[in-house]
Design a protein around this motif. Sequence first.
Motif, PDB file in Angstrom:
ATOM      1  N   PHE A 192      65.249 -30.158 -12.051  1.00  0.00           N
ATOM      2  CA  PHE A 192      65.484 -31.256 -11.107  1.00  0.00           C
ATOM      3  C   PHE A 192      66.940 -31.320 -10.653  1.00  0.00           C
ATOM      4  O   PHE A 192      67.384 -32.334 -10.125  1.00  0.00           O
ATOM      5  N   LEU A 193      67.717 -30.254 -10.903  1.00  0.00           N
ATOM      6  CA  LEU A 193      69.156 -30.352 -10.626  1.00  0.00           C
ATOM      7  C   LEU A 193      69.455 -30.471  -9.137  1.00  0.00           C
ATOM      8  O   LEU A 193      68.732 -29.957  -8.290  1.00  0.00           O
ATOM      9  N   GLU A 217      72.340 -29.678  -6.208  1.00  0.00           N
ATOM     10  CA  GLU A 217      73.546 -28.903  -5.947  1.00  0.00           C
ATOM     11  C   GLU A 217      74.728 -29.873  -5.917  1.00  0.00           C
ATOM     12  O   GLU A 217      74.587 -31.021  -5.500  1.00  0.00           O
ATOM     13  N   TYR A 242      69.426 -42.721  -2.501  1.00  0.00           N
ATOM     14  CA  TYR A 242      68.608 -42.063  -1.465  1.00  0.00           C
ATOM     15  C   TYR A 242      68.161 -43.032  -0.366  1.00  0.00           C
ATOM     16  O   TYR A 242      67.094 -42.894   0.208  1.00  0.00           O
ATOM     17  N   GLY A 294      70.650 -43.722   1.942  1.00  0.00           N
ATOM     18  CA  GLY A 294      71.797 -43.561   2.839  1.00  0.00           C
ATOM     19  C   GLY A 294      71.343 -43.448   4.282  1.00  0.00           C
ATOM     20  O   GLY A 294      70.477 -42.637   4.607  1.00  0.00           O
ATOM     21  N   GLY A 312      68.800 -32.257   4.174  1.00  0.00           N
ATOM     22  CA  GLY A 312      68.710 -30.830   4.447  1.00  0.00           C
ATOM     23  C   GLY A 312      68.769 -30.083   3.136  1.00  0.00           C
ATOM     24  O   GLY A 312      68.407 -30.625   2.093  1.00  0.00           O
ATOM     25  N   CYS A 349      66.029 -27.379  -0.679  1.00  0.00           N
ATOM     26  CA  CYS A 349      64.885 -27.929  -1.422  1.00  0.00           C
ATOM     27  C   CYS A 349      64.076 -28.952  -0.637  1.00  0.00           C
ATOM     28  O   CYS A 349      62.911 -28.699  -0.315  1.00  0.00           O
ATOM     29  N   PHE A 360      75.239 -28.870   3.849  1.00  0.00           N
ATOM     30  CA  PHE A 360      74.133 -29.838   3.990  1.00  0.00           C
ATOM     31  C   PHE A 360      74.444 -31.147   3.286  1.00  0.00           C
ATOM     32  O   PHE A 360      73.809 -32.159   3.560  1.00  0.00           O
ATOM     33  N   LYS A 361      75.448 -31.113   2.415  1.00  0.00           N
ATOM     34  CA  LYS A 361      75.931 -32.331   1.759  1.00  0.00           C
ATOM     35  C   LYS A 361      77.294 -32.020   1.138  1.00  0.00           C
ATOM     36  O   LYS A 361      77.658 -30.846   1.020  1.00  0.00           O
TER      37      LYS A 361
HETATM   38  C1  UDX Z   1      67.317 -32.057  -4.362  1.00  0.00           C
HETATM   39  C2  UDX Z   1      66.819 -32.990  -5.495  1.00  0.00           C
HETATM   40  O1  UDX Z   1      67.678 -34.136  -5.590  1.00  0.00           O
HETATM   41  C3  UDX Z   1      66.817 -32.246  -6.818  1.00  0.00           C
HETATM   42  O2  UDX Z   1      66.292 -33.065  -7.839  1.00  0.00           O
HETATM   43  C4  UDX Z   1      65.989 -31.004  -6.667  1.00  0.00           C
HETATM   44  O3  UDX Z   1      66.026 -30.246  -7.859  1.00  0.00           O
HETATM   45  C5  UDX Z   1      66.464 -30.149  -5.513  1.00  0.00           C
HETATM   46  O4  UDX Z   1      66.480 -30.919  -4.314  1.00  0.00           O
HETATM   47  P1  UDX Z   1      69.673 -31.122  -3.541  1.00  0.00           P
HETATM   48  O5  UDX Z   1      68.906 -30.450  -2.431  1.00  0.00           O
HETATM   49  O6  UDX Z   1      70.685 -30.336  -4.280  1.00  0.00           O
HETATM   50  O7  UDX Z   1      68.649 -31.708  -4.635  1.00  0.00           O
HETATM   51  O8  UDX Z   1      70.435 -32.368  -2.880  1.00  0.00           O
HETATM   52  P2  UDX Z   1      70.373 -33.953  -2.891  1.00  0.00           P
HETATM   53  O9  UDX Z   1      71.630 -34.459  -3.463  1.00  0.00           O
HETATM   54  O10 UDX Z   1      69.105 -34.490  -3.437  1.00  0.00           O
HETATM   55  O11 UDX Z   1      70.428 -34.243  -1.320  1.00  0.00           O
HETATM   56  C6  UDX Z   1      69.431 -33.708  -0.440  1.00  0.00           C
HETATM   57  C7  UDX Z   1      69.748 -34.042   0.993  1.00  0.00           C
HETATM   58  O12 UDX Z   1      69.497 -35.427   1.247  1.00  0.00           O
HETATM   59  C8  UDX Z   1      71.186 -33.800   1.444  1.00  0.00           C
HETATM   60  O13 UDX Z   1      71.172 -33.218   2.727  1.00  0.00           O
HETATM   61  C9  UDX Z   1      71.798 -35.180   1.484  1.00  0.00           C
HETATM   62  O14 UDX Z   1      72.863 -35.275   2.386  1.00  0.00           O
HETATM   63  C10 UDX Z   1      70.604 -35.993   1.924  1.00  0.00           C
HETATM   64  N1  UDX Z   1      70.670 -37.417   1.586  1.00  0.00           N
HETATM   65  C11 UDX Z   1      70.725 -37.804   0.287  1.00  0.00           C
HETATM   66  C12 UDX Z   1      70.619 -38.357   2.592  1.00  0.00           C
HETATM   67  O15 UDX Z   1      70.549 -38.020   3.783  1.00  0.00           O
HETATM   68  N2  UDX Z   1      70.642 -39.677   2.258  1.00  0.00           N
HETATM   69  C13 UDX Z   1      70.699 -40.100   0.981  1.00  0.00           C
HETATM   70  O16 UDX Z   1      70.696 -41.313   0.768  1.00  0.00           O
HETATM   71  C14 UDX Z   1      70.745 -39.141  -0.044  1.00  0.00           C
END
Ligand code: UDX
Length: 447
Positions: free
Chosen positions: A146-147, A149, A249, A251, A257, A260, A322-323
């Motif tokens: 579930f990690l 990045e 989540y 935001g 993006g 995952c 992407f973040k």
């Molecule tokens: C995600 C899951 O959180 C993780 O548990 C899984 O193993 C892999 O997919 P990750 O893709 O690394 O992890 O990034 P995450 O921090 O979850 O953010 C995903 C995307 O959502 C990013 O583009 C981020 O900018 C966006 N995001 C996140 C939003 O647009 N709004 C939010 O409130 C939170």
Amino acid sequence: MKVSVHGCGYLGAVHAAAMARLGHDVVGIDVDAARVAALAEGRAPFFEPGLTALLAGTGGPGALRFSTDAADAAAAEVHFLCVGTPQSAGSGVADLQQLEAALAALRPHLRPGSVVVGKSTVPVGTAARLAAGLPDGVGLAWNPEFLREGHAVADTLHPDRLVYGVPDDGGEALVARLDAVYARLLADDVPRLVTDLATAELAKVAANAFLATKISFANAVAEVCEAAGGDAVALVGTMALDRRIGGDYLGVGLGFGGGCLPKDIRAFAARARELGVGDAVSFLDEVDAINDRCRDRAVELARAACGGSLADRRVAVLGAAFKPDSDDVRSSPALALARAVAAEGADVVVTDPQALALAQAAAPELGYAADVREAAAGADVVVLATEWDEYRALDPHALARVVRAPHLVDARNAVDRARWRAAGWDVRALGVAAVRAAPAQSSSPTA
Ligand code: UDX
């Protein structure tokens, strides 16, 4: 315990180093010789905070090795599968070629009594199919990862939960083996849930689908706020204090993006359709559509800031990853936005603290700059697309001196709007009707 990790990307490299930190004797296997060479020298092949330190501090010689040869995994008692399962070209279905290839390479080296543990995200049913193809005496468990990045090291060493999916037959032995692997985490009282294989596979995609839905919910409300005259950031702030909802989540901004969330919701929907229950998750198509509209709405704000057309305007895009805290540009909302702005005839200059090289490779048609000052020089509008801390902390007075016109589109609701306005900026933000209006009416409730 002797452990092998197959696939040394964002998931596997961190998992291999974390397993060594937990005291195991680890070999990481990857087909990419350059990646293996970097890891063998203790260099992280991508930007991930804490990974270099983890690679450097993983015990004595031999505790962590990397190789391109699956035969080097022969002595391991536990083999983790950590390869990518990207989206297939032209459909939402997960592409399992890397998984099949890694297992095919490993298969001749599997000793009776060893176990294969899948960590990659897969369509439900994959684990049972793979288990049926293993040699006698080799068990298979699914232990989804579930990690996130950018937080991968902490998420791996301090997870919220461990999920072990095991078959009915031989399940107890597999649980005992995984308990031995994770003994140090279990000693810290990390919750451990034992399920069947299908439930464990679904546990990962269901969690990611829920997170994507939460993000799109916030962005859907943002669209209504823009039309109705509200402030979506303030609104989700009120929701966040409801303990049943929570603020994570939610935001308001450019949306999700990465490698995952986008592909996982599509693969989940595709698999549900194969199973004849597509209707149950058809809302995920809407989650995807809301997410795509975030970019269109941000482009609209940039267009409006430029007086109605982006043609021949200079647009600085802050962020390509992407973040924040990642150099990953896969399905990056920031890059998609930059491309869309360029498609309207703008001269786009993108900058990012970590992702420039990967962004340039992915979108060579865009312009790039090494830093914010260079990107923003002469800009008609600055778009904040990835909320790196250093962008949140920018000095609006200093930046106002280098741009041609002080227009900011805050596509991540990352800055203090009042501070930027006080420095003379016209600030427009997603989800905030007041700042989409003409500058004369543009004060937000917080300004
Ligand atoms: C995600 C899951 O959180 C993780 O548990 C899984 O193993 C892999 O997919 P990750 O893709 O690394 O992890 O990034 P995450 O921090 O979850 O953010 C995903 C995307 O959502 C990013 O583009 C981020 O900018 C966006 N995001 C996140 C939003 O647009 N709004 C939010 O409130 C939170």
